[in-house]
Structure formats: C-alpha cells, structure tokens
Design a protein around this motif. Structure first.
Motif, mmCIF file in Angstrom:
data_model
loop_
_atom_site.group_PDB
_atom_site.id
_atom_site.type_symbol
_atom_site.label_atom_id
_atom_site.label_comp_id
_atom_site.label_asym_id
_atom_site.label_seq_id
_atom_site.Cartn_x
_atom_site.Cartn_y
_atom_site.Cartn_z
ATOM 1 N N VAL A 54 0.810 -1.217 0.000
ATOM 2 C CA VAL A 54 0.000 0.000 0.000
ATOM 3 C C VAL A 54 0.844 1.269 0.000
ATOM 4 O O VAL A 54 0.302 2.369 -0.044
ATOM 5 C CB VAL A 54 -0.952 0.008 1.223
ATOM 6 C CG1 VAL A 54 -1.930 -1.133 1.133
ATOM 7 C CG2 VAL A 54 -0.168 -0.052 2.531
ATOM 8 N N GLY A 55 2.173 1.131 0.018
ATOM 9 C CA GLY A 55 3.032 2.313 0.078
ATOM 10 C C GLY A 55 2.905 3.224 -1.123
ATOM 11 O O GLY A 55 3.010 4.450 -0.997
ATOM 12 N N GLY A 56 2.656 2.634 -2.305
ATOM 13 C CA GLY A 56 2.558 3.441 -3.510
ATOM 14 C C GLY A 56 1.342 4.339 -3.539
ATOM 15 O O GLY A 56 1.268 5.280 -4.324
ATOM 16 N N ALA A 57 0.367 4.066 -2.672
ATOM 17 C CA ALA A 57 -0.853 4.871 -2.644
ATOM 18 C C ALA A 57 -0.773 5.997 -1.626
ATOM 19 O O ALA A 57 -1.721 6.770 -1.481
ATOM 20 C CB ALA A 57 -2.049 3.986 -2.311
ATOM 21 N N ILE A 58 0.363 6.094 -0.912
ATOM 22 C CA ILE A 58 0.510 7.115 0.124
ATOM 23 C C ILE A 58 1.186 8.336 -0.473
ATOM 24 O O ILE A 58 2.342 8.272 -0.906
ATOM 25 C CB ILE A 58 1.313 6.580 1.317
ATOM 26 C CG1 ILE A 58 0.569 5.407 1.967
ATOM 27 C CG2 ILE A 58 1.561 7.670 2.349
ATOM 28 C CD1 ILE A 58 1.324 4.753 3.096
ATOM 29 N N ALA A 59 0.468 9.446 -0.509
ATOM 30 C CA ALA A 59 1.013 10.669 -1.096
ATOM 31 C C ALA A 59 2.203 11.155 -0.283
ATOM 32 O O ALA A 59 2.181 11.165 0.933
ATOM 33 C CB ALA A 59 -0.065 11.754 -1.136
ATOM 34 N N GLY A 60 3.264 11.570 -0.999
ATOM 35 C CA GLY A 60 4.437 12.117 -0.322
ATOM 36 C C GLY A 60 5.416 11.066 0.139
ATOM 37 O O GLY A 60 6.389 11.381 0.820
ATOM 38 N N GLY A 61 5.205 9.781 -0.214
ATOM 39 C CA GLY A 61 6.149 8.745 0.160
ATOM 40 C C GLY A 61 5.548 7.747 1.130
ATOM 41 O O GLY A 61 4.607 8.039 1.858
ATOM 42 N N ALA A 62 6.082 6.530 1.124
ATOM 43 C CA ALA A 62 5.572 5.445 1.959
ATOM 44 C C ALA A 62 6.014 5.658 3.401
ATOM 45 O O ALA A 62 7.192 5.520 3.730
ATOM 46 C CB ALA A 62 6.072 4.105 1.432
ATOM 47 N N ALA A 84 10.003 4.694 4.360
ATOM 48 C CA ALA A 84 10.721 3.704 3.569
ATOM 49 C C ALA A 84 11.779 4.398 2.719
ATOM 50 O O ALA A 84 11.552 5.480 2.178
ATOM 51 C CB ALA A 84 9.759 2.930 2.685
ATOM 52 N N SER A 85 12.945 3.786 2.619
ATOM 53 C CA SER A 85 14.004 4.333 1.789
ATOM 54 C C SER A 85 13.607 4.290 0.323
ATOM 55 O O SER A 85 12.605 3.672 -0.056
ATOM 56 C CB SER A 85 15.302 3.540 1.997
ATOM 57 O OG SER A 85 15.100 2.175 1.662
ATOM 58 N N ALA A 86 14.394 4.963 -0.526
ATOM 59 C CA ALA A 86 14.039 5.090 -1.942
ATOM 60 C C ALA A 86 13.843 3.730 -2.609
ATOM 61 O O ALA A 86 12.973 3.570 -3.467
ATOM 62 C CB ALA A 86 15.115 5.886 -2.674
ATOM 63 N N ASP A 87 14.646 2.727 -2.217
ATOM 64 C CA ASP A 87 14.491 1.400 -2.810
ATOM 65 C C ASP A 87 13.640 0.490 -1.922
ATOM 66 O O ASP A 87 13.546 -0.712 -2.154
ATOM 67 C CB ASP A 87 15.848 0.751 -3.065
ATOM 68 C CG ASP A 87 16.664 0.594 -1.785
ATOM 69 O OD1 ASP A 87 16.174 0.992 -0.702
ATOM 70 O OD2 ASP A 87 17.791 0.064 -1.863
ATOM 71 N N ALA A 88 13.018 1.096 -0.883
ATOM 72 C CA ALA A 88 12.134 0.365 0.030
ATOM 73 C C ALA A 88 12.844 -0.786 0.715
ATOM 74 O O ALA A 88 12.228 -1.795 1.057
ATOM 75 C CB ALA A 88 10.887 -0.132 -0.704
ATOM 76 N N PRO A 289 15.903 16.943 -1.715
ATOM 77 C CA PRO A 289 16.304 15.836 -2.579
ATOM 78 C C PRO A 289 15.126 15.269 -3.350
ATOM 79 O O PRO A 289 13.970 15.412 -2.941
ATOM 80 C CB PRO A 289 16.852 14.799 -1.587
ATOM 81 C CG PRO A 289 17.146 15.557 -0.347
ATOM 82 C CD PRO A 289 16.162 16.686 -0.308
ATOM 83 N N VAL A 290 15.423 14.615 -4.458
ATOM 84 C CA VAL A 290 14.385 13.966 -5.260
ATOM 85 C C VAL A 290 13.644 12.967 -4.387
ATOM 86 O O VAL A 290 14.246 12.177 -3.658
ATOM 87 C CB VAL A 290 15.004 13.250 -6.482
ATOM 88 C CG1 VAL A 290 13.938 12.466 -7.229
ATOM 89 C CG2 VAL A 290 15.682 14.264 -7.383
ATOM 90 N N GLY A 291 12.311 13.010 -4.436
ATOM 91 C CA GLY A 291 11.509 12.095 -3.650
ATOM 92 C C GLY A 291 11.211 12.572 -2.251
ATOM 93 O O GLY A 291 10.507 11.920 -1.497
ATOM 94 N N ALA A 292 11.740 13.745 -1.867
ATOM 95 C CA ALA A 292 11.519 14.238 -0.510
ATOM 96 C C ALA A 292 10.327 15.161 -0.417
ATOM 97 O O ALA A 292 10.102 15.786 0.599
ATOM 98 C CB ALA A 292 12.773 14.957 -0.009
ATOM 99 N N GLY A 293 9.560 15.257 -1.483
ATOM 100 C CA GLY A 293 8.376 16.095 -1.428
ATOM 101 C C GLY A 293 8.713 17.569 -1.493
ATOM 102 O O GLY A 293 8.245 18.363 -0.695
ATOM 103 N N ALA A 294 9.555 17.958 -2.445
ATOM 104 C CA ALA A 294 10.007 19.337 -2.516
ATOM 105 C C ALA A 294 8.850 20.307 -2.589
ATOM 106 O O ALA A 294 7.974 20.200 -3.419
ATOM 107 C CB ALA A 294 10.917 19.523 -3.740
ATOM 108 N N GLY A 295 8.885 21.266 -1.665
ATOM 109 C CA GLY A 295 7.910 22.334 -1.692
ATOM 110 C C GLY A 295 6.518 21.923 -1.254
ATOM 111 O O GLY A 295 5.577 22.670 -1.409
ATOM 112 N N VAL A 296 6.358 20.724 -0.675
ATOM 113 C CA VAL A 296 5.022 20.238 -0.357
ATOM 114 C C VAL A 296 4.462 20.906 0.889
ATOM 115 O O VAL A 296 3.294 21.221 0.962
ATOM 116 C CB VAL A 296 5.056 18.697 -0.178
ATOM 117 C CG1 VAL A 296 3.768 18.203 0.430
ATOM 118 C CG2 VAL A 296 5.297 18.024 -1.514
#
Length: 394
Positions: A54-62, A84-88, A289-296
């Motif tokens: 279900v991690g892929g359905a969580i906005a802003g990262g698992a 979860a880390s970038a490679d889970a 960083p990429v994947g860190a939710g920049a500007g969220v």
C-alpha cells in the motif's frame, strides 16, 4: 502460507499521509516489526514503486506511524514515524515527525486509546526517536474527533479541523556551535554568513543574495539551476563538517537542511494562489532531494525558522519582521505557515528554546486491514498497550 492481517488507519497529518498502526499489533522485535511494516508497504522493492503493497498509494512517500500508550510520567502516548528508503529496503525512523504529529491525537481518540471529553482534548505526546514532547489539542464532540472546520493551513485544497501543536522545549540550545551567526568557509563561495541551528534536525540558513537568489524561487526553478544546486550542496557539506555530523557519504542528502531567506515579497505559491508581501514576515526556500516532497509543506522546518527569527543576530532575524510574542508568518513555496517561538537568554547557558506553537490539519482517510504475505509474526500482549523492550525505538 497464511497472511498476516494488520489493522491500520490511513491518516493525513499536515500535507503528509501515513499508515497508522498500534504498537501492540506489531512484533516486539524491532527487526521483525520493520520487516512486517516494510512488506505491508510493498518493500523491499529496488524500483521503489511499492506496487505489491500500500506504500505506492501514500502521497508524499511510503510512511508509517506506530502509536502506543506511554508509561512515562507526563506523557499519554508515544509514537514513531518511519519512512521507507528510496528502494524500500529499510525503514528510516530518524525522519522528523513533521505534520504527521498532528494526526497522532485524532488517531488515539478514534481508536479509543485516549478517552476524550467534549471540547479541546489535550494529549501529551512523546516522539520516541527524539524524546521530543508535544502537546496536541484535538477538538472533540460527543467523544468523537471533529473532522470538519475552517482551518485552511498546510497548503491543502480543502479546509478542515485545526490541531494545535505545542512543542515543549524542542531544543535545549538551538545553536550547536553556540553562535547565532558565523562565517562558514565554503569551497567556491569563500566565507559566507550563516546560521547553524538544530531544532527538529540540523539546518543551515543563509541569505538568498549569498546564492544570487531572491527567495521567491519555485521548486522547479531550483531543480533546473545546476549551479545553484552545486552551491547549496557545498554549503551543506561545509555545515556538516562544522557540526561534526560525520562522513558526508553516510548522511542523507537533506542533512543538514539548507535554506535561504529573504525579506517579504509577493509571490505565487505552488497551487497558484498569490501571496502578498504583507501576508508574510519573510521568504524561505530550500532545495529538497528527489523524492523528498520538494515544496510540499509550508510548515516544513518551520520550527527552526521561527526560532532563528526570534533570536537577534541570526541571518534570519536580519530579514524577518517578526515582533516579540507574535507568530512568524513564513512564506514558503507551497504557501504560508504561522509559527510562534518562545526563546530566552540564560546566563551561562546561552539561548534556550522554551516552546514553539503551530497549527496543522489532520483527518482520517480510511480504516481497515492490510494483508501481509508470509508467516504471521508474534504480536505483543496488548493488555498494557506498551511495546516490549526496544520495539518502540529505531
């Protein structure tokens, strides 16, 4: 092979989402706990897509939040936030609790972990990774959390209920080097004026002009500016060395955080809303960083900003028009956030942070069970509501 059935609630706290789980539903071993939660999210996954969970359905990262009753004096609940880390491949329990702390209180009331009377219920929270104490004030009616209101913070598209968070002494001495401003030697830039601070995590503030910027940049503009990114990373590495954070290759790419500040000016937020100069007290931007939710999250890192704005002599105080006893209105890429900081000078101890106050939105999104393939790990005894041993530690 039977599948584990893990009871969860998906909640929003601030602009982030996470699976909320009771500690007593998890194994007592941290290793087994992490393995179960990772598999529920869909990891390990070298591609980081979390498609088999279900991690892929969580906005802003698992992310996952583990909540337990506390047996510490003066605390009602303890919680952990794991990402979860970038490679889970693993769960990182050292990430700041951020907006998700606002959802801990509502979760506990929804789940009857904390019986609440009508009015503003005060829940005394402990972030178990950092031992930070937070008082959360949750509006309750007839024993249920109010989930509709006019609070329009966090850059969210819909208004909701306001959860006030009071961070109690979030940092003893906010300045690790005991200096509110110092000359930081940075390769390629020479000596620059910077404020090194640790409130909710190590960070370095510089003036936007130091980087040839205005403080009005969008995350997309920053991501395209290769030279700016190189300068920001040089500042990050120089600050990490000054703070003694260890080998740079072992640090996350956002440690310490680097932010640049500027005097108030009008700008357009990510969602398209125009923010006038008279609605804010300073501009703050940073590279994420990429994947860190920049500007969220407009309140991301806001505690450190507010503390630095309240202390004379910092580079933040130079540009902020904060008044004593008045919350600092921060103009971030995603929108605005108002944060109050109470600081005091103590002879022999320097500046101390006594309290920070901000409001966040939070609500439950769904509740149910997650099916986790594999053998069912042994759950702890739920009679005390307390995880065994180090199960509530990273």
């Amino acid at each position: 092979m039977s599948a584990a059935r893990l009871r969860v609630m998906l909640m929003r706290g601030g602009p982030a989402q996470a699976l909320f789980v009771h500690a007593h539903d998890l194994p007592s071993s941290p290793r087994a706990r992490d393995a179960l939660l990772l598999r529920a999210l869909g990891g390990p996954d070298p591609r980081g897509r979390f498609v088999d969970g279900v991690g892929g359905a969580i906005a802003g990262g698992a992310r996952v939040v583990v909540v337990a009753r506390s047996q510490r004096a003066g605390c009602d609940l303890e919680f952990l936030v794991g990402a979860a880390s970038a490679d889970a491949a693993l769960l990182d329990w050292t990430v700041p609790c951020g907006g998700l702390a606002a959802a801990v209180g509502p979760f506990a009331v929804h789940e009857r972990v904390f019986p609440a009377d009508d009015g503003l219920a005060r829940l005394r929270l402990l972030h178990a990774t950092t031992d930070e104490r937070i008082d959360a004030f949750v509006p309750v009616r007839r024993g249920e959390v109010l989930e509709e209101g006019g609070f329009a913070g966090d850059g969210m598209p819909f208004p909701g209920v306001e959860i006030r968070l009071e961070h109690l002494a979030p940092a003893g001495s906010p300045f690790p080097t005991r200096l509110p401003r110092e000359a930081l030697a940075v390769p390629g830039l020479g000596e620059i004026e910077a404020t090194l601070i640790d409130v909710g995590g190590p960070a370095v503030f510089v003036k936007a002009g130091t980087l040839g910027l205005t403080g009005r940049e969008s995350p997309e503009e920053v991501a395209r500016a290769r030279r700016t990114l190189e300068r920001v990373d040089s500042i990050r590495l120089a600050a990490a060395a000054r703070l003694g954070l260890g080998e740079p290759s072992r640090l996350r790419p956002d440690v310490p955080r680097v932010a640049w500040v500027a005097k108030p000016a009008g700008y357009r937020a990510n969602g398209g809303a125009d923010v006038p100069a008279d609605a804010i007290d300073l501009l703050v931007r940073e590279r994420r960083p990429v994947g860190a939710g920049a500007g969220v999250d407009p309140a991301d890192g806001a505690l450190a900003v507010a503390v630095a704005a309240a202390v004379p002599g910092t580079v933040v105080a130079d540009v902020a028009r904060t008044l004593p006893g008045v919350a600092t209105r921060i103009g971030a890429a995603a929108g605005t956030a108002a944060v109050g900081a109470e600081v005091a000078w103590r002879d022999g101890a320097g500046w101390r942070v006594e309290r920070c106050v901000l409001s966040r939105g939070a609500r439950r999104l769904m509740a149910g069970e997650v099916f986790v393939p594999g053998p069912v790990p042994a759950a702890r005894d739920a009679s005390t509501g307390r995880p065994a041993g180090s199960a509530h530690r990273a």
